[in-house]
Design a protein around this motif. Structure first.
Motif, PDB file in Angstrom:
ATOM      1  N   TYR A  61       0.817  -1.205   0.000  1.00 40.65           N
ATOM      2  CA  TYR A  61       0.000   0.000   0.000  1.00 40.65           C
ATOM      3  C   TYR A  61       0.859   1.267   0.000  1.00 40.65           C
ATOM      4  N   THR A  62       1.948   1.246   0.768  1.00 41.53           N
ATOM      5  CA  THR A  62       2.800   2.440   0.862  1.00 41.53           C
ATOM      6  C   THR A  62       3.475   2.743  -0.467  1.00 41.53           C
ATOM      7  N   LEU A  63       4.090   1.748  -1.085  1.00 39.30           N
ATOM      8  CA  LEU A  63       4.832   1.979  -2.317  1.00 39.30           C
ATOM      9  C   LEU A  63       3.921   2.237  -3.509  1.00 39.30           C
ATOM     10  N   SER A  64       2.663   1.809  -3.422  1.00 40.60           N
ATOM     11  CA  SER A  64       1.729   2.067  -4.523  1.00 40.60           C
ATOM     12  C   SER A  64       0.931   3.349  -4.313  1.00 40.60           C
ATOM     13  N   GLY A  65       1.102   3.988  -3.144  1.00 40.93           N
ATOM     14  CA  GLY A  65       0.366   5.208  -2.859  1.00 40.93           C
ATOM     15  C   GLY A  65      -1.057   4.983  -2.398  1.00 40.93           C
ATOM     16  N   LEU A  66      -1.384   3.748  -2.000  1.00 39.48           N
ATOM     17  CA  LEU A  66      -2.733   3.431  -1.555  1.00 39.48           C
ATOM     18  C   LEU A  66      -2.894   3.488  -0.039  1.00 39.48           C
ATOM     19  N   ASP A  67      -1.821   3.759   0.684  1.00 40.14           N
ATOM     20  CA  ASP A  67      -1.866   3.723   2.147  1.00 40.14           C
ATOM     21  C   ASP A  67      -2.702   4.874   2.708  1.00 40.14           C
ATOM     22  N   ASP A  68      -3.227   4.647   3.897  1.00 40.26           N
ATOM     23  CA  ASP A  68      -4.050   5.645   4.571  1.00 40.26           C
ATOM     24  C   ASP A  68      -3.158   6.520   5.449  1.00 40.26           C
ATOM     25  N   PRO A  69      -2.959   7.792   5.094  1.00 37.34           N
ATOM     26  CA  PRO A  69      -2.050   8.650   5.868  1.00 37.34           C
ATOM     27  C   PRO A  69      -2.639   9.095   7.197  1.00 37.34           C
ATOM     28  N   VAL A  70      -3.948   8.945   7.384  1.00 39.98           N
ATOM     29  CA  VAL A  70      -4.590   9.379   8.624  1.00 39.98           C
ATOM     30  C   VAL A  70      -4.469   8.300   9.690  1.00 39.98           C
ATOM     31  N   ARG A  71      -4.945   7.088   9.401  1.00 36.24           N
ATOM     32  CA  ARG A  71      -4.835   5.987  10.361  1.00 36.24           C
ATOM     33  C   ARG A  71      -3.396   5.497  10.481  1.00 36.24           C
ATOM     34  N   GLY A  72      -2.656   5.585   9.370  1.00 35.57           N
ATOM     35  CA  GLY A  72      -1.289   5.086   9.378  1.00 35.57           C
ATOM     36  C   GLY A  72      -1.187   3.621   9.026  1.00 35.57           C
ATOM     37  N   TRP A  73      -2.298   2.964   8.759  1.00 33.15           N
ATOM     38  CA  TRP A  73      -2.297   1.559   8.346  1.00 33.15           C
ATOM     39  C   TRP A  73      -3.489   1.337   7.417  1.00 33.15           C
ATOM     40  N   GLY A  74      -3.425   0.262   6.637  1.00 40.11           N
ATOM     41  CA  GLY A  74      -4.509  -0.052   5.711  1.00 40.11           C
ATOM     42  C   GLY A  74      -4.554   0.856   4.498  1.00 40.11           C
ATOM     43  N   ARG A  75      -5.666   0.747   3.770  1.00 44.91           N
ATOM     44  CA  ARG A  75      -5.852   1.518   2.540  1.00 44.91           C
ATOM     45  C   ARG A  75      -6.600   2.806   2.810  1.00 44.91           C
ATOM     46  N   ARG A  76      -6.283   3.829   2.006  1.00 45.90           N
ATOM     47  CA  ARG A  76      -7.011   5.090   2.111  1.00 45.90           C
ATOM     48  C   ARG A  76      -8.419   4.919   1.540  1.00 45.90           C
ATOM     49  N   ASP A  77      -9.324   5.800   1.937  1.00 41.64           N
ATOM     50  CA  ASP A  77     -10.714   5.800   1.455  1.00 41.64           C
ATOM     51  C   ASP A  77     -11.374   4.437   1.639  1.00 41.64           C
ATOM     52  N   GLU A  78     -11.053   3.781   2.753  1.00 39.02           N
ATOM     53  CA  GLU A  78     -11.567   2.440   3.013  1.00 39.02           C
ATOM     54  C   GLU A  78     -13.029   2.498   3.467  1.00 39.02           C
ATOM     55  N   THR A  79     -13.762   1.420   3.219  1.00 39.03           N
ATOM     56  CA  THR A  79     -15.115   1.239   3.755  1.00 39.03           C
ATOM     57  C   THR A  79     -15.119  -0.034   4.595  1.00 39.03           C
ATOM     58  N   TRP A  80     -16.178  -0.205   5.420  1.00 38.76           N
ATOM     59  CA  TRP A  80     -16.141  -1.242   6.456  1.00 38.76           C
ATOM     60  C   TRP A  80     -17.417  -2.078   6.504  1.00 38.76           C
ATOM     61  N   THR A  81     -18.065  -2.245   5.359  1.00 35.39           N
ATOM     62  CA  THR A  81     -19.308  -3.018   5.305  1.00 35.39           C
ATOM     63  C   THR A  81     -19.093  -4.453   5.766  1.00 35.39           C
ATOM     64  N   PHE A  82     -18.001  -5.064   5.335  1.00 36.90           N
ATOM     65  CA  PHE A  82     -17.711  -6.457   5.700  1.00 36.90           C
ATOM     66  C   PHE A  82     -17.612  -6.620   7.211  1.00 36.90           C
ATOM     67  N   MET A  83     -16.869  -5.743   7.884  1.00 38.06           N
ATOM     68  CA  MET A  83     -16.689  -5.868   9.323  1.00 38.06           C
ATOM     69  C   MET A  83     -18.004  -5.639  10.068  1.00 38.06           C
ATOM     70  N   ARG A  84     -18.833  -4.731   9.578  1.00 34.90           N
ATOM     71  CA  ARG A  84     -20.140  -4.518  10.220  1.00 34.90           C
ATOM     72  C   ARG A  84     -20.994  -5.769  10.089  1.00 34.90           C
ATOM     73  N   ALA A  85     -20.960  -6.375   8.921  1.00 33.58           N
ATOM     74  CA  ALA A  85     -21.751  -7.592   8.711  1.00 33.58           C
ATOM     75  C   ALA A  85     -21.229  -8.745   9.568  1.00 33.58           C
TER      76      ALA A  85
END
Length: 321
Positions: A61-85
């Motif tokens: 994610y970091t080298l491809s520019g997909l990392d989340d700069p706010v949380r510091g982990w995971g992908r940016r602009d992430e959604t969480w439907t799976f975890m809620r389900a």
């Protein structure tokens, strides 16, 4: 983004977030294909039936520019439907898998079940994400970091994520390391006659770098090679930039300092890069750890910071950058 004229290959040993920052700087200043990142897989585990490789994914994610700069982990602009389900089904949510992140884990698990190695899967993923640098696991064989604590032995993710590093650490073990084999891509990168520099990124020495060094043949390859080995301290003025490094060092009876990290790597590295805040400790570290040190701005808040530190580290290879 301009690259440096660096005549040779570079190998970096990295864990997750802290190491990925310097790996990104190296990736941005080197030409595509010049950098190989050997990544810790001691954190790998299965969750919801899926093979999770947290440090590899952080590098992807970091080298491809997909990392989340706010949380510091995971992908940016992430959604969480799976975890809620999953929560609605009564499943615990202590390890979060975002919807976009889930795609990586599903594809990795599918390919591994079909007989591909973790090296092959990781290379497929990095190419699909447009990453020019090579990312390889330390081993295709399972190695599990286990943390001995005052609450008993905990698998790494249960200590790190589920328990938020709260238990007191008394020891660390890398189950399976003795039988593990160095991943072919890692072995080839370390034996490459064009290898000019090996970098130990500022990852946690005990949880992120030691699992890599525990794979048989890795330490020998570092010592036998002609390329200098440069490590960057994850400790600045007695504090960890990220994660539980300083806390762990104290619990293990070690002083949380750059000097202590230098001693930990003594006999394996040629140069140790400390932050400018620790510049006054150079003489002490040289005498106490037998390691020559260089002071530089190592706190990497921005991409420019990462690239600047990468240029400094590359300059330590003794070639003109």
């Amino acid at each position: 983004m301009s690259t440096l004229s660096f005549p040779g290959k570079v190998v970096a040993l990295s864990g997750g977030i802290g190491g990925a920052k310097l790996a990104l700087g190296l990736d941005r200043v080197l030409a595509p294909g010049q950098l190989t990142v050997i990544v810790n897989t001691g954190d790998d585990f299965r969750h919801f039936g899926l093979h999770i490789s947290p440090d590899i994914d952080t590098l992807l994610y970091t080298l491809s520019g997909l990392d989340d700069p706010v949380r510091g982990w995971g992908r940016r602009d992430e959604t969480w439907t799976f975890m809620r389900a999953m929560g609605e089904l009564g499943r615990e949510g202590w390890f979060q898998l975002g919807d976009g992140d889930l795609a990586i884990h599903v594809e990795r698990t599918r390919r591994l079940a079909a007989g591909e190695t973790l090296s092959h899967v990781t290379d497929f993923l990095r190419r699909q994400l447009g990453i020019g640098s090579v990312i390889v696991p330390m081993s295709d064989d399972p190695v599990a970091t286990q943390v001995e604590t005052d609450e008993g032995r905990l698998d790494f993710q249960h200590y790190f994520v589920r328990r938020h590093c709260e238990p007191r650490v008394t020891g660390i073990d890398f189950a399976g390391a003795d039988e593990a084999r160095l991943a072919p891509g890692a072995a080839a990168a370390l034996a490459d006659p064009d290898l000019a520099l090996i970098v130990i990124c500022p990852s946690n020495p005990y949880l992120s770098v030691d699992p890599v060094l525990a794979v048989p043949g890795l330490r020998a390859a570092l010592r036998a090679g002609r390329a200098p080995v440069v490590a960057v301290s994850p400790i600045i003025a007695g504090q960890a930039v990220k994660g539980p490094t300083a806390k762990m060092m104290t619990e293990l009876g070690r002083v949380p300092s750059a000097a202590e990290v230098a001693r930990h790597y003594a006999g394996l590295i040629d140069l140790f890069v400390v932050d400018e805040a620790d510049a006054g400790m150079d003489a002490h570290m040289d005498a106490g750890a037998g390691v020559r040190t260089v002071a530089a701005p190592t706190l990497m808040r921005t991409l420019d910071d990462r690239m600047n530190l990468a240029r400094i580290v590359l300059g330590l290879a003794g070639v003109r950058a």
